[in-house]
Design an enzyme around this catalytic site. Structure first.
Site, PDB file in Angstrom:
ATOM      1  N   HIS A  24      -0.308   7.485   3.805  1.00  0.00           N
ATOM      2  CA  HIS A  24       1.012   7.079   4.291  1.00  0.00           C
ATOM      3  C   HIS A  24       2.031   8.120   3.862  1.00  0.00           C
ATOM      4  CE1 HIS A  24      -0.817   3.243   5.142  1.00  0.00           C
ATOM      5  NE2 HIS A  24      -1.149   3.084   3.876  1.00  0.00           N
ATOM      6  N   ALA A  53       0.801  -1.222   0.000  1.00  0.00           N
ATOM      7  CA  ALA A  53       0.000   0.000   0.000  1.00  0.00           C
ATOM      8  C   ALA A  53       0.835   1.274   0.000  1.00  0.00           C
ATOM      9  CB  ALA A  53      -0.924  -0.018   1.217  1.00  0.00           C
ATOM     10  N   ASN A  75       2.053  -4.105   7.982  1.00  0.00           N
ATOM     11  CA  ASN A  75       2.634  -4.354   6.653  1.00  0.00           C
ATOM     12  C   ASN A  75       3.368  -3.128   6.133  1.00  0.00           C
ATOM     13  OD1 ASN A  75       1.826  -7.081   6.223  1.00  0.00           O
ATOM     14  ND2 ASN A  75      -0.266  -6.370   5.942  1.00  0.00           N
TER      15      ASN A  75
HETATM   16  N1  LIG Z   1       1.704  -4.943   2.166  1.00  0.00           N
HETATM   17  C1  LIG Z   1       0.540  -4.305   2.212  1.00  0.00           C
HETATM   18  O1  LIG Z   1       0.494  -3.077   2.114  1.00  0.00           O
HETATM   19  C2  LIG Z   1      -0.732  -5.074   2.397  1.00  0.00           C
HETATM   20  C3  LIG Z   1      -1.962  -4.429   2.224  1.00  0.00           C
HETATM   21  C4  LIG Z   1      -3.135  -5.173   2.385  1.00  0.00           C
HETATM   22  C5  LIG Z   1      -3.065  -6.515   2.727  1.00  0.00           C
HETATM   23  N2  LIG Z   1      -1.857  -7.103   2.902  1.00  0.00           N
HETATM   24  C6  LIG Z   1      -1.763  -8.548   3.275  1.00  0.00           C
HETATM   25  O2  LIG Z   1      -2.395  -9.311   2.281  1.00  0.00           O
HETATM   26  C7  LIG Z   1      -3.211 -10.309   2.883  1.00  0.00           C
HETATM   27  C8  LIG Z   1      -4.362 -10.664   1.944  1.00  0.00           C
HETATM   28  O3  LIG Z   1      -5.204  -9.532   1.727  1.00  0.00           O
HETATM   29  P1  LIG Z   1      -6.676  -9.746   1.099  1.00  0.00           P
HETATM   30  O4  LIG Z   1      -7.303  -8.399   1.033  1.00  0.00           O
HETATM   31  O5  LIG Z   1      -6.606 -10.574  -0.119  1.00  0.00           O
HETATM   32  O6  LIG Z   1      -7.342 -10.580   2.299  1.00  0.00           O
HETATM   33  P2  LIG Z   1      -8.611 -11.554   2.258  1.00  0.00           P
HETATM   34  O7  LIG Z   1      -9.020 -11.728   3.676  1.00  0.00           O
HETATM   35  O8  LIG Z   1      -9.603 -11.093   1.266  1.00  0.00           O
HETATM   36  O9  LIG Z   1      -8.008 -12.971   1.725  1.00  0.00           O
HETATM   37  C9  LIG Z   1      -7.108 -13.774   2.454  1.00  0.00           C
HETATM   38  C10 LIG Z   1      -7.164 -15.199   1.899  1.00  0.00           C
HETATM   39  O10 LIG Z   1      -6.140 -16.001   2.510  1.00  0.00           O
HETATM   40  C11 LIG Z   1      -6.689 -17.261   2.885  1.00  0.00           C
HETATM   41  N3  LIG Z   1      -5.887 -17.846   3.958  1.00  0.00           N
HETATM   42  C12 LIG Z   1      -5.795 -17.443   5.251  1.00  0.00           C
HETATM   43  N4  LIG Z   1      -4.959 -18.258   5.944  1.00  0.00           N
HETATM   44  C13 LIG Z   1      -4.506 -19.185   5.069  1.00  0.00           C
HETATM   45  C14 LIG Z   1      -3.608 -20.301   5.174  1.00  0.00           C
HETATM   46  N5  LIG Z   1      -3.019 -20.603   6.341  1.00  0.00           N
HETATM   47  N6  LIG Z   1      -3.349 -21.045   4.056  1.00  0.00           N
HETATM   48  C15 LIG Z   1      -3.931 -20.734   2.870  1.00  0.00           C
HETATM   49  N7  LIG Z   1      -4.815 -19.702   2.717  1.00  0.00           N
HETATM   50  C16 LIG Z   1      -5.082 -18.931   3.802  1.00  0.00           C
HETATM   51  C17 LIG Z   1      -8.113 -16.924   3.279  1.00  0.00           C
HETATM   52  O11 LIG Z   1      -8.930 -18.096   3.233  1.00  0.00           O
HETATM   53  C18 LIG Z   1      -8.481 -15.913   2.168  1.00  0.00           C
HETATM   54  O12 LIG Z   1      -8.852 -16.611   0.981  1.00  0.00           O
HETATM   55  C19 LIG Z   1      -3.634  -9.670   4.223  1.00  0.00           C
HETATM   56  O13 LIG Z   1      -3.872 -10.678   5.177  1.00  0.00           O
HETATM   57  C20 LIG Z   1      -2.445  -8.821   4.589  1.00  0.00           C
HETATM   58  O14 LIG Z   1      -1.534  -9.552   5.407  1.00  0.00           O
HETATM   59  C21 LIG Z   1      -0.701  -6.421   2.721  1.00  0.00           C
END
Ligand SMILES: NC(=O)c1ccc[n+]([C@@H]2O[C@H](COP(=O)([O-])OP(=O)(O)OC[C@H]3O[C@@H](n4cnc5c(N)ncnc54)[C@H](O)[C@@H]3O)[C@@H](O)[C@H]2O)c1
Length: 268
Positions: free
Chosen positions: A221, A125, A191
């Site tokens: 940010h 992000a 993150n």
């Molecule tokens: N770097 C960044 O700026 C930033 C920003 C937003 C999100 N993120 C990260 O990205 C991740 C995903 O975001 P999203 O919006 O797609 O979330 P989301 O909740 O829509 O999707 C997460 C998916 O991961 C699956 N999952 C959870 N634990 C699991 C496991 N142990 N094994 C396999 N699958 C698993 C869930 O079932 C779901 O399908 C967030 O959890 C966050 O950590 C990072």
């Protein structure tokens, strides 16, 4: 003329970001496409029929994808990514906050060395990380990250004990500390804080300020840095991803950019 096969990408998790990535890559006539995913053992199959589903990291590694993209969260990263790296599979990671755990960082490094593979951190992000990485080569004096959100966006965090989101009238900096302290106390913000810290001066030298601002209309940010290179200031105001308002649109786009870059022959 024969067309080169499209590189195969696997995703860990199939939530909002993986869906966005899959749709956008599929819409391109060439280039990488998502061919498989790793779902948690107990989760329902809710992926398009053309995508193969694996339930363990071992099975996914055995299918030899060209790249795996973790978009599933901190626990999933710790659970699956070391095994994939050790099996020689490159992994792009978006849940960078997990890297605040020094032991996990060490495990990932050792696994990548053992497998001859690469961990590719995705900016998510935020932006400006390329500049921090370059600038630190000559020495960075100070890096400050300021996370500014509307008061209600801090609901469910320790910030709720400091101010009342309904009555706050002026911007309030309710947290000041290191990136490591910020990531621990505010895991939902981890993150971005970790991505900036790990690109620049590290988790213990990066200063973090978290702000609730009634005038803010988006999650914002800001990065300020100084060093031998000069000074830098960077700011982004993020719109949410429509399919998951907790995730910013830019974070999903940043995964797509990282995947395209990983397979680009000429990236301009
Ligand atoms: N770097 C960044 O700026 C930033 C920003 C937003 C999100 N993120 C990260 O990205 C991740 C995903 O975001 P999203 O919006 O797609 O979330 P989301 O909740 O829509 O999707 C997460 C998916 O991961 C699956 N999952 C959870 N634990 C699991 C496991 N142990 N094994 C396999 N699958 C698993 C869930 O079932 C779901 O399908 C967030 O959890 C966050 O950590 C990072």
């Amino acid at each position: 003329m024969t067309t080169a096969p499209r590189p195969s990408v696997a995703v860990i998790g199939f939530g909002a970001m993986a869906r966005s990535l899959q749709g956008n890559l599929a819409a391109r006539p060439q280039g990488p496409q998502i061919t498989s995913c790793l779902l948690a053992p107990d989760s329902a199959r809710s992926v398009p029929s053309e995508i193969a589903v694996h339930r363990t990291a071992g099975d996914l590694a055995a299918s030899r994808p060209d790249l795996v993209v973790e978009c599933a969260g901190h626990h999933a990263l710790a659970e699956h990514v070391p095994q994939l790296l050790a099996a020689g599979v490159d992994v792009a990671i978006v849940s960078i906050g997990a890297l605040c755990d020094d032991a996990l960082r060490e495990r990932l490094t050792r696994a990548a060395e053992a497998g001859g593979s690469r961990v590719i951190p995705v900016a998510g992000a935020v932006g400006g990380l390329d500049l921090l990485r370059a600038a630190r080569l000559a020495g960075l004096d100070a890096v400050t990250y300021r996370g500014i959100k509307p008061p209600r966006a801090w609901a469910g965090s320790p910030a709720e004990e400091v101010f009342d989101a309904e009555t706050l009238e002026a911007p309030l900096t309710f947290f000041e500390g290191t990136a490591r302290e910020a990531a621990k106390a505010f895991p939902k913000n981890a993150n971005v804080a970790a991505a900036i810290a790990l690109a620049g001066t590290g988790l213990d030298a990066t200063r973090v300020e978290l702000v609730a601002d009634p005038a803010a209309r988006a999650n914002c940010h800001q990065i300020e840095a100084s060093g031998d290179f000069g000074t830098m200031s960077f700011a982004v105001e993020n719109r949410p991803l429509p399919s998951n308002p907790k995730t910013s649109h830019l974070a999903a786009l940043s995964i797509e950019a990282a995947v395209l870059e990983a397979f680009a022959r000429a990236d301009f």
